[in-house]
Motif scaffolding. Structure first.
Motif, mmCIF file in Angstrom:
data_model
loop_
_atom_site.group_PDB
_atom_site.id
_atom_site.type_symbol
_atom_site.label_atom_id
_atom_site.label_comp_id
_atom_site.label_asym_id
_atom_site.label_seq_id
_atom_site.Cartn_x
_atom_site.Cartn_y
_atom_site.Cartn_z
ATOM 1 N N MET A 160 0.845 -1.203 0.000
ATOM 2 C CA MET A 160 0.000 0.000 0.000
ATOM 3 C C MET A 160 0.879 1.251 0.000
ATOM 4 S SD MET A 160 -3.158 -1.050 2.533
ATOM 5 C CE MET A 160 -2.097 -1.739 3.810
ATOM 6 N N GLU A 161 0.482 2.247 -0.775
ATOM 7 C CA GLU A 161 1.287 3.450 -0.931
ATOM 8 C C GLU A 161 0.970 4.531 0.085
ATOM 9 O OE1 GLU A 161 2.469 6.700 -4.424
ATOM 10 O OE2 GLU A 161 1.029 5.091 -4.834
ATOM 11 N N PHE A 162 -0.308 4.711 0.391
ATOM 12 C CA PHE A 162 -0.711 5.816 1.249
ATOM 13 C C PHE A 162 -1.221 5.384 2.614
ATOM 14 C CE2 PHE A 162 -1.435 7.284 -3.156
ATOM 15 C CZ PHE A 162 -0.507 8.304 -3.176
ATOM 16 N N LEU A 163 -1.312 4.069 2.821
ATOM 17 C CA LEU A 163 -1.849 3.534 4.068
ATOM 18 C C LEU A 163 -0.942 2.426 4.584
ATOM 19 C CD1 LEU A 163 -5.582 2.995 2.975
ATOM 20 C CD2 LEU A 163 -4.700 4.970 4.244
ATOM 21 N N SER A 164 -1.040 2.166 5.873
ATOM 22 C CA SER A 164 -0.487 0.932 6.431
ATOM 23 C C SER A 164 -1.577 0.300 7.289
ATOM 24 C CB SER A 164 0.771 1.200 7.259
ATOM 25 O OG SER A 164 0.462 1.965 8.420
ATOM 26 N N LEU A 200 -3.121 6.551 7.955
ATOM 27 C CA LEU A 200 -2.876 7.413 6.803
ATOM 28 C C LEU A 200 -1.402 7.819 6.841
ATOM 29 C CD1 LEU A 200 -5.988 7.495 7.222
ATOM 30 C CD2 LEU A 200 -5.939 9.872 6.448
ATOM 31 N N ARG A 201 -0.693 7.632 5.721
ATOM 32 C CA ARG A 201 0.756 7.831 5.699
ATOM 33 C C ARG A 201 1.173 8.700 4.515
ATOM 34 N NH1 ARG A 201 3.517 3.574 4.470
ATOM 35 N NH2 ARG A 201 5.387 4.172 5.606
ATOM 36 N N ASN A 202 0.565 9.874 4.429
ATOM 37 C CA ASN A 202 0.925 10.801 3.353
ATOM 38 C C ASN A 202 1.083 12.200 3.931
ATOM 39 O OD1 ASN A 202 1.480 11.835 0.833
ATOM 40 N ND2 ASN A 202 -0.637 11.799 0.124
ATOM 41 N N ASP A 203 1.984 12.315 4.894
ATOM 42 C CA ASP A 203 2.199 13.594 5.574
ATOM 43 C C ASP A 203 2.608 14.691 4.600
ATOM 44 O OD1 ASP A 203 2.446 15.338 7.809
ATOM 45 O OD2 ASP A 203 4.608 14.983 7.864
ATOM 46 N N LEU A 218 -7.329 13.368 1.406
ATOM 47 C CA LEU A 218 -8.123 12.255 0.877
ATOM 48 C C LEU A 218 -8.115 12.337 -0.646
ATOM 49 C CD1 LEU A 218 -11.172 12.092 3.316
ATOM 50 C CD2 LEU A 218 -8.964 10.931 3.453
ATOM 51 N N SER A 219 -6.956 12.055 -1.198
ATOM 52 C CA SER A 219 -6.805 12.046 -2.651
ATOM 53 C C SER A 219 -7.530 10.839 -3.231
ATOM 54 C CB SER A 219 -5.329 11.980 -3.022
ATOM 55 O OG SER A 219 -4.768 10.755 -2.556
ATOM 56 N N LEU A 220 -7.743 10.871 -4.531
ATOM 57 C CA LEU A 220 -8.437 9.753 -5.178
ATOM 58 C C LEU A 220 -7.680 8.441 -4.996
ATOM 59 C CD1 LEU A 220 -11.082 9.409 -6.672
ATOM 60 C CD2 LEU A 220 -9.875 9.815 -8.826
ATOM 61 N N PRO A 221 -6.347 8.416 -5.147
ATOM 62 C CA PRO A 221 -5.636 7.153 -4.900
ATOM 63 C C PRO A 221 -5.782 6.652 -3.467
ATOM 64 C CG PRO A 221 -4.256 8.640 -6.174
ATOM 65 C CD PRO A 221 -5.447 9.442 -5.727
ATOM 66 N N ILE A 259 -8.314 7.278 -1.431
ATOM 67 C CA ILE A 259 -9.698 6.821 -1.294
ATOM 68 C C ILE A 259 -9.842 5.399 -1.836
ATOM 69 C CG2 ILE A 259 -12.039 7.150 -2.209
ATOM 70 C CD1 ILE A 259 -11.506 10.195 -2.015
ATOM 71 N N HIS A 260 -9.292 5.152 -3.025
ATOM 72 C CA HIS A 260 -9.386 3.821 -3.622
ATOM 73 C C HIS A 260 -8.648 2.785 -2.785
ATOM 74 C CE1 HIS A 260 -10.206 5.667 -7.866
ATOM 75 N NE2 HIS A 260 -11.312 5.561 -7.146
ATOM 76 N N GLU A 261 -7.492 3.167 -2.260
ATOM 77 C CA GLU A 261 -6.705 2.250 -1.448
ATOM 78 C C GLU A 261 -7.440 1.889 -0.161
ATOM 79 O OE1 GLU A 261 -2.411 2.805 0.520
ATOM 80 O OE2 GLU A 261 -2.373 2.961 -1.674
ATOM 81 N N MET A 262 -8.054 2.876 0.477
ATOM 82 C CA MET A 262 -8.761 2.610 1.720
ATOM 83 C C MET A 262 -10.020 1.784 1.478
ATOM 84 S SD MET A 262 -10.181 5.162 4.749
ATOM 85 C CE MET A 262 -8.540 5.729 5.199
ATOM 86 N N GLU A 263 -10.736 2.062 0.405
ATOM 87 C CA GLU A 263 -11.948 1.284 0.129
ATOM 88 C C GLU A 263 -11.602 -0.177 -0.125
ATOM 89 O OE1 GLU A 263 -15.978 1.226 -2.613
ATOM 90 O OE2 GLU A 263 -14.338 2.561 -3.179
#
Length: 257
Positions: free
Chosen positions: A1-5, A17-20, A26-29, A31-35
């Motif tokens: 995962m790019e933006f989450l752990s 959330l890991r995009n400091d 809440l970018s589109l990528p 959002i898709h990753e979390m869903e």
């Protein structure tokens, strides 16, 4: 995962959330990753509680405005529809969700807090729906904010765009508890554990029914809730729980097998 752990412990899942660099927007990528992650968690049913937290200075600054600037109405609508799908998944997932807010939560970031079932905040956290400051009213955050706090307070947040303190958020009903920063981990873990000890099947029945009855008048809600409880009484976990209570022993939930 790019933006989450994601990690788990004792039937509690922690989504971070890991995009400091982009203030956990809440970018589109993302959002898709979390869903996709939520769908996996729902499918596996290995945890009963989900804590949504963030690294860095802020909890979440909301949408990435670079995904709005210069885009067509249809493109912007697509972004907000995708965010709506994420919020719906948070609402419909059987696990109880807890927002762990260590810093600023603005716009859709504040919406994310409001969409979670429970929320715990550090004293230093602040909340805002600041879209009015840039001519882009926080209409979608308004939905969940206005369903958490009183109408006048929601209107104040939306029409001024100004920050409210964690204490204001507590008094208004946006969060359940406010603690010193150094106690945030402990407070969230304790709350999560107090929920995670229960049957996931029971939590799922209760969560679904709780939100459904909020949309009904009193006696329609009571009739609906009575039907739920009658059906719930036949579930193996209810049978086990009632028997354990009457036998004065600890129940053995089916999701622990």
């Amino acid at each position: 995962m790019e933006f989450l752990s994601y990690r788990t412990a004792d039937r509690i899942g922690y989504i971070t959330l890991r995009n400091d660099k982009q203030r956990n927007a809440l970018s589109l990528p993302l959002i898709h990753e979390m869903e996709a992650l939520l769908q996996q968690i729902e499918r596996e049913q290995a945890v009963n509680v989900l804590v949504i937290e963030a690294e860095g200075k802020v909890f979440s600054s909301g949408h990435n405005l670079r995904e709005v600037e210069g885009q067509s109405t249809q493109d912007v609508l697509h972004l907000f529809n995708e965010c709506q799908r994420l919020m719906l998944k948070i609402r419909n997932i059987p696990q109880v969700t807890i927002a762990k807010v260590h810093g600023i939560a603005t716009a859709a970031g504040c919406q994310l807090v409001a969409a979670c079932d429970l929320a715990v905040s550090a004293e230093q956290a602040q909340f805002a729906a600041p879209g009015v400051h840039i001519g882009f009213f926080c209409s979608t955050p308004a939905v969940f904010i206005s369903r958490n706090v009183g109408r006048k307070k929601a209107a104040e947040m939306l029409f001024t765009g100004d920050f409210i303190s964690a204490q204001d958020a507590l008094e208004s009903g946006l969060v359940n508890k406010v603690v010193p920063q150094e106690e945030l981990d402990k407070a969230v873990d304790e709350l999560a554990a107090s929920v995670a000890r229960h049957s996931l099947h029971t939590l799922a029945i209760g969560k679904r029914g709780f939100y459904q009855q909020l949309q009904m008048d009193d006696f329609q809600a009571l009739s609906y809730a009575s039907e739920i409880m009658a059906t719930n009484s036949q579930h193996p976990d209810a049978v086990e729980g009632i028997n354990a209570f009457l036998s004065k022993r600890k129940p053995n939930w089916s999701d622990r097998a």
